[in-house]
Each structure stands twice: as C-alpha cells, then as structure tokens.
Write an enzyme that holds these catalytic residues in place. Sequence first.
Site, PDB file in Angstrom:
ATOM      1  N   VAL A  65       0.808  -1.219   0.144  1.00 26.57           N
ATOM      2  CA  VAL A  65      -0.005  -0.194   0.077  1.00 26.57           C
ATOM      3  C   VAL A  65       1.105   1.394   0.067  1.00 26.57           C
ATOM      4  O   VAL A  65       2.153   1.268   0.632  1.00 26.57           O
ATOM      5  CB  VAL A  65      -0.959   0.013   1.243  1.00 26.57           C
ATOM      6  N   CYS A  66       0.409   2.161  -0.477  1.00 26.98           N
ATOM      7  CA  CYS A  66       1.029   3.789  -0.330  1.00 26.98           C
ATOM      8  C   CYS A  66      -0.205   4.843  -0.082  1.00 26.98           C
ATOM      9  O   CYS A  66      -1.372   4.352   0.011  1.00 26.98           O
ATOM     10  CB  CYS A  66       1.630   3.898  -1.557  1.00 26.98           C
ATOM     11  N   ALA A  67      -0.304   5.939  -0.314  1.00 26.29           N
ATOM     12  CA  ALA A  67      -1.143   6.936  -0.554  1.00 26.29           C
ATOM     13  C   ALA A  67      -2.276   6.652  -1.476  1.00 26.29           C
ATOM     14  O   ALA A  67      -3.523   6.941  -1.063  1.00 26.29           O
ATOM     15  CB  ALA A  67      -0.756   8.352  -0.504  1.00 26.29           C
TER      16      ALA A  67
END
Length: 190
Positions: A65-67
């Site tokens: 995951v990231c932003a």
Amino acid sequence: MATPHALSSEQAHSRLHQLTVLDVRTPGEYATGHLPGALNIPLDQIPRALSDIRQAAERGDILVVCASGARSENACKALAQHGIATATLAGGTSAWAADSRELHHPHSSPRTTWSMERQVRLTAGTVVMAGLGLGLIHPAFQLVSAAIAGGLVFSALTNTCGMAAILAKLPHNRPHAGDLEATLAALRDR
C-alpha cells in the site's frame, strides 16, 4: 509488465487478518496513519528488504500500500521482477480512509507530515511561480518553469516521480531513520 493485482478496500478489509501489509510510503507519511498491522518499508528500501519480503511471501499473501496506489504498484512490479507475487490496494490509504476504514496512528508521532502528493504539488507550484516571477527580471528564468512542466509530463507518462523521490529523502519524511531493521525483524516474526 502487467499491472499488479489490485484489491479494493472492501476486499482488503475482509482479508486483512490473512495478509502481510507493507506500506511503501515514507516514514513521515506512514506516521500520519496506516492500515492496521502495516509494516513500513519505504519504496527506496525495497531492494534492501527483498530477502525478508520473499520469506514473508512464502508464508502468505502480501498487500502493498501507499497513499494513492501509484508507488505500491511500482513496488509490486519491482517485486514481481524478483519472483515475488504481491497485490496492491486500489486507491491506497486514501481510498481506505474514504471508505471509513480505520487508520492506525503511532502514539509517538506528535506532528503531521503532508502526503507526498501534496508535497510535490507545493514544491512544483512554488518553483513554477518563482521561475515565472524571476522571468520578469531575465527571460531565461522561465526555463525553470518549463523544466518543471516537462518533468510533470514525464512523471505522468511513466507513472514515476523524481521530485517525490528527492522529497522523500528530506528529514521530515524520515523521522525514524533506524526503523527499517525493526520492521524487517517484525516481518521475519510473522
């Protein structure tokens, strides 16, 4: 290379207890809120963590995951080149939060760091405005604005961001320099 498999926020939430979640944002962004149980391995540290990630993948599924999903997609592609299958969270932590899902906030983080996308927008806008303003003094300064515009076009076409890579190295985006070893130890223990 094919686009990595993406899980929706709902799919990820229903399987969260089965997944090893790797958050590839900067430590500063991670501290602003992350998926429950997520381990922070910044995108630029993925090569250093390959062995531990490979071992975790042998034990179960990995969600990256990231932003927004762009960096996690790049991480999934990099891991796939090393034979490590992963999935990404569609829309990243932004989509997770928009679906009213819980984000964990470390108690030791009294300050808030802006998201990388917001930092890039501020930096790009400031440099463009400076280039245009200084262009009134000498027209050659307008080339600074043109260079930023060209960089943004390149960034969109390649789904990479050189400015984000540079900003990620700033001290406010790396408040906990020694956390990677602790994160890798936690990954090994899962």
